[in-house]
Design a protein around this motif. Structure first.
Motif, PDB file in Angstrom:
ATOM      1  N   LEU A   1      33.985  36.697  40.284  1.00 15.43           N
ATOM      2  CA  LEU A   1      35.142  35.842  39.996  1.00 15.43           C
ATOM      3  C   LEU A   1      34.904  35.090  38.694  1.00 15.43           C
ATOM      4  CD1 LEU A   1      35.576  34.256  43.566  1.00 15.43           C
ATOM      5  CD2 LEU A   1      36.217  36.547  42.754  1.00 15.43           C
ATOM      6  N   TYR A   2      35.987  34.746  38.014  1.00 11.18           N
ATOM      7  CA  TYR A   2      35.883  33.884  36.833  1.00 11.18           C
ATOM      8  C   TYR A   2      36.357  32.478  37.207  1.00 11.18           C
ATOM      9  CZ  TYR A   2      36.573  31.482  32.552  1.00 11.18           C
ATOM     10  OH  TYR A   2      36.492  30.515  31.586  1.00 11.18           O
ATOM     11  N   GLY A   3      35.673  31.459  36.704  1.00 13.03           N
ATOM     12  CA  GLY A   3      36.114  30.084  36.939  1.00 13.03           C
ATOM     13  C   GLY A   3      35.944  29.234  35.700  1.00 13.03           C
ATOM     14  N   GLY A   4      36.768  28.193  35.585  1.00 15.54           N
ATOM     15  CA  GLY A   4      36.712  27.288  34.438  1.00 15.54           C
ATOM     16  C   GLY A   4      38.085  27.161  33.824  1.00 15.54           C
ATOM     17  N   SER A   5      38.802  26.108  34.249  1.00 19.44           N
ATOM     18  CA  SER A   5      40.150  25.824  33.717  1.00 19.44           C
ATOM     19  C   SER A   5      41.118  26.994  33.879  1.00 19.44           C
ATOM     20  CB  SER A   5      40.073  25.376  32.260  1.00 19.44           C
ATOM     21  OG  SER A   5      39.341  24.160  32.153  1.00 19.44           O
ATOM     22  N   VAL A   6      40.997  27.734  34.979  1.00 20.64           N
ATOM     23  CA  VAL A   6      42.002  28.772  35.258  1.00 20.64           C
ATOM     24  C   VAL A   6      43.295  28.090  35.706  1.00 20.64           C
ATOM     25  CG1 VAL A   6      42.612  30.781  36.664  1.00 20.64           C
ATOM     26  CG2 VAL A   6      40.242  30.463  35.919  1.00 20.64           C
ATOM     27  N   LYS A   7      44.391  28.506  35.063  1.00 18.03           N
ATOM     28  CA  LYS A   7      45.718  27.944  35.365  1.00 18.03           C
ATOM     29  C   LYS A   7      46.682  29.114  35.506  1.00 18.03           C
ATOM     30  CE  LYS A   7      44.604  23.505  34.400  1.00 18.03           C
ATOM     31  NZ  LYS A   7      43.170  23.654  34.445  1.00 18.03           N
ATOM     32  N   ALA A   8      47.902  28.801  35.936  1.00 16.22           N
ATOM     33  CA  ALA A   8      48.893  29.871  36.124  1.00 16.22           C
ATOM     34  C   ALA A   8      49.145  30.621  34.817  1.00 16.22           C
ATOM     35  CB  ALA A   8      50.193  29.272  36.653  1.00 16.22           C
ATOM     36  N   ASP A   9      49.048  29.909  33.675  1.00 16.56           N
ATOM     37  CA  ASP A   9      49.409  30.595  32.422  1.00 16.56           C
ATOM     38  C   ASP A   9      48.279  31.451  31.839  1.00 16.56           C
ATOM     39  OD1 ASP A   9      47.881  28.481  31.656  1.00 16.56           O
ATOM     40  OD2 ASP A   9      49.274  27.678  30.163  1.00 16.56           O
ATOM     41  N   ASN A  10      47.010  31.140  32.139  1.00 19.18           N
ATOM     42  CA  ASN A  10      45.956  32.004  31.594  1.00 19.18           C
ATOM     43  C   ASN A  10      45.416  33.011  32.614  1.00 19.18           C
ATOM     44  OD1 ASN A  10      44.205  30.419  33.158  1.00 19.18           O
ATOM     45  ND2 ASN A  10      43.633  29.111  31.442  1.00 19.18           N
ATOM     46  N   ALA A  11      45.798  32.844  33.888  1.00 23.28           N
ATOM     47  CA  ALA A  11      45.271  33.736  34.933  1.00 23.28           C
ATOM     48  C   ALA A  11      45.636  35.209  34.714  1.00 23.28           C
ATOM     49  CB  ALA A  11      45.732  33.263  36.312  1.00 23.28           C
ATOM     50  N   PRO A  12      46.887  35.540  34.319  1.00 24.46           N
ATOM     51  CA  PRO A  12      47.222  36.971  34.223  1.00 24.46           C
ATOM     52  C   PRO A  12      46.312  37.731  33.251  1.00 24.46           C
ATOM     53  CG  PRO A  12      49.226  35.663  34.214  1.00 24.46           C
ATOM     54  CD  PRO A  12      48.080  34.694  34.116  1.00 24.46           C
ATOM     55  N   ALA A  13      46.018  37.156  32.078  1.00 25.62           N
ATOM     56  CA  ALA A  13      45.175  37.863  31.102  1.00 25.62           C
ATOM     57  C   ALA A  13      43.750  38.015  31.630  1.00 25.62           C
ATOM     58  CB  ALA A  13      45.164  37.105  29.777  1.00 25.62           C
ATOM     59  N   LEU A  14      43.246  36.960  32.276  1.00 30.59           N
ATOM     60  CA  LEU A  14      41.884  37.041  32.823  1.00 30.59           C
ATOM     61  C   LEU A  14      41.812  38.088  33.929  1.00 30.59           C
ATOM     62  CD1 LEU A  14      41.225  33.198  32.934  1.00 30.59           C
ATOM     63  CD2 LEU A  14      39.798  34.828  31.676  1.00 30.59           C
ATOM     64  N   PHE A  15      42.770  38.042  34.854  1.00 28.95           N
ATOM     65  CA  PHE A  15      42.714  38.924  36.024  1.00 28.95           C
ATOM     66  C   PHE A  15      43.046  40.378  35.667  1.00 28.95           C
ATOM     67  CE2 PHE A  15      43.873  35.159  39.074  1.00 28.95           C
ATOM     68  CZ  PHE A  15      42.643  34.578  38.792  1.00 28.95           C
ATOM     69  N   ALA A  16      43.589  40.603  34.478  1.00 30.27           N
ATOM     70  CA  ALA A  16      43.882  41.983  34.056  1.00 30.27           C
ATOM     71  C   ALA A  16      42.616  42.709  33.613  1.00 30.27           C
ATOM     72  CB  ALA A  16      44.901  41.972  32.916  1.00 30.27           C
ATOM     73  N   GLN A  17      41.528  41.967  33.401  1.00 28.53           N
ATOM     74  CA  GLN A  17      40.278  42.592  32.940  1.00 28.53           C
ATOM     75  C   GLN A  17      39.645  43.397  34.082  1.00 28.53           C
ATOM     76  OE1 GLN A  17      39.268  42.365  29.700  1.00 28.53           O
ATOM     77  NE2 GLN A  17      41.196  41.266  29.413  1.00 28.53           N
ATOM     78  N   PRO A  18      39.094  44.559  33.770  1.00 27.80           N
ATOM     79  CA  PRO A  18      38.626  45.438  34.850  1.00 27.80           C
ATOM     80  C   PRO A  18      37.468  44.888  35.679  1.00 27.80           C
ATOM     81  CG  PRO A  18      38.082  46.339  32.668  1.00 27.80           C
ATOM     82  CD  PRO A  18      39.011  45.195  32.448  1.00 27.80           C
ATOM     83  N   ASP A  19      36.645  43.994  35.101  1.00 30.04           N
ATOM     84  CA  ASP A  19      35.507  43.478  35.874  1.00 30.04           C
ATOM     85  C   ASP A  19      35.715  42.054  36.383  1.00 30.04           C
ATOM     86  OD1 ASP A  19      33.111  45.478  35.905  1.00 30.04           O
ATOM     87  OD2 ASP A  19      34.122  45.708  33.975  1.00 30.04           O
ATOM     88  N   ILE A  20      36.910  41.525  36.217  1.00 31.68           N
ATOM     89  CA  ILE A  20      37.216  40.191  36.748  1.00 31.68           C
ATOM     90  C   ILE A  20      38.001  40.383  38.041  1.00 31.68           C
ATOM     91  CG2 ILE A  20      38.387  37.991  36.327  1.00 31.68           C
ATOM     92  CD1 ILE A  20      37.720  38.252  33.392  1.00 31.68           C
ATOM     93  N   ASP A  21      37.359  40.026  39.150  1.00 39.49           N
ATOM     94  CA  ASP A  21      37.905  40.361  40.467  1.00 39.49           C
ATOM     95  C   ASP A  21      38.590  39.173  41.133  1.00 39.49           C
ATOM     96  OD1 ASP A  21      36.726  42.985  40.258  1.00 39.49           O
ATOM     97  OD2 ASP A  21      34.796  42.032  40.646  1.00 39.49           O
TER      98      ASP A  21
END
Ligand code: PGA
Length: 252
Positions: A207-227
């Protein structure tokens, strides 16, 4: 296939009223999530029973920390067996606030991980570099060493109970996030380290953590190794938290 997970770490925030408000909103909106994401709520330990009461809605519940001992004369501590007994399936271990403010060492963290998985909890091991370490170019080395040390006592059959959360210290509660590409690169490095210590790395959720918000989550979660994500501040706002949960891509 790796489980996608969004976990909300409430830290030392909340009240009976907030437990009621958040769990009822999350519970009722969960049914409309179509991406198969697993939700985990991690409130302060005193509020776990109240959150567990609502967990029939389908989310998991965790504690933010557990003792590195099994039981006994350790005033103020909570054991892994107690967390299980009260209805938790998860625990965080090694959050950077525990490492920094409570001086938790890699050895203590490894002992906590061992207690957790031996009791049957799924452990979310938090790792991450400071800004100084990133600027010095040692981020990958630091994070890989935290992964190796923290998971030193996990036996082969316990890997299904291990999740790793990459949280750059400089991104926690600051409004700064790693770029999706930088986060992806570190997740690849973590997976490489997992492989080298004998874990079934392709099956371990990171998982990724650190200031995840609704507006930056889609780009982060689109990465193949970010689950998925470990969410602090934004997990205290039902709308924001549910938007983050919806940002996990479906169809896997
Ligand atoms: P944040 O916290 O989302 O408020 O940055 C994340 C965490 O500490 O788990």
């Amino acid at each position: 296939m790796r489980q996608k997970i969004v976990a909300g770490n409430w830290k030392m925030n909340g009240s009976k009223a907030l437990v009621q408000q958040l769990t009822s909103r999350i519970g009722s909106e969960m049914a409309s999530l179509e991406n198969g994401v697993g939700l985990v709520i991690i409130p302060p330990a005193l509020y776990v029973p109240g959150v567990v009461e609502s967990s029939s809605a389908g989310f998991g519940v965790g504690v933010q920390n557990i003792a590195c001992w099994e039981s006994g004369a350790y005033t103020g501590e909570i054991s892994a067996a107690m967390a299980i007994d009260i209805g938790c399936a998860y625990t965080l271990v090694g959050h950077s606030e525990r490492r920094q403010l409570f001086a938790e060492t890699d050895e203590q963290i490894a002992a906590k991980v061992e207690q957790a998985v031996n009791a049957g909890l799924t452990v979310i091991l938090c790792v991450g570099e400071t800004l100084e370490q990133r600027d010095a170019g040692t981020a990958e080395r630091v994070v890989s060493a935290q992964v190796r040390a923290g998971l030193a006592n996990v036996s082969d059959d316990q890997w299904p109970n291990v999740v790793v959360a990459y949280e750059p210290v400089w991104a926690i509660g600051t409004g700064k996030t790693a770029t999706a590409e930088d986060a992806q690169a570190m997740h690849v490095a973590i997976r490489r380290e997992l492989k080298s210590i004998g874990a079934p790395a392709d099956n371990v959720s990171i998982l990724y953590g650190g200031s995840v918000k609704a507006d930056n989550a889609p780009a982060l979660f689109a990465q193949p190794d970010i689950d998925g994500g470990l969410i602090g501040g934004a997990s205290l706002k039902a709308d924001e938290f549910m938007s983050i949960c919806r940002a996990v891509p479906g169809g896997y």
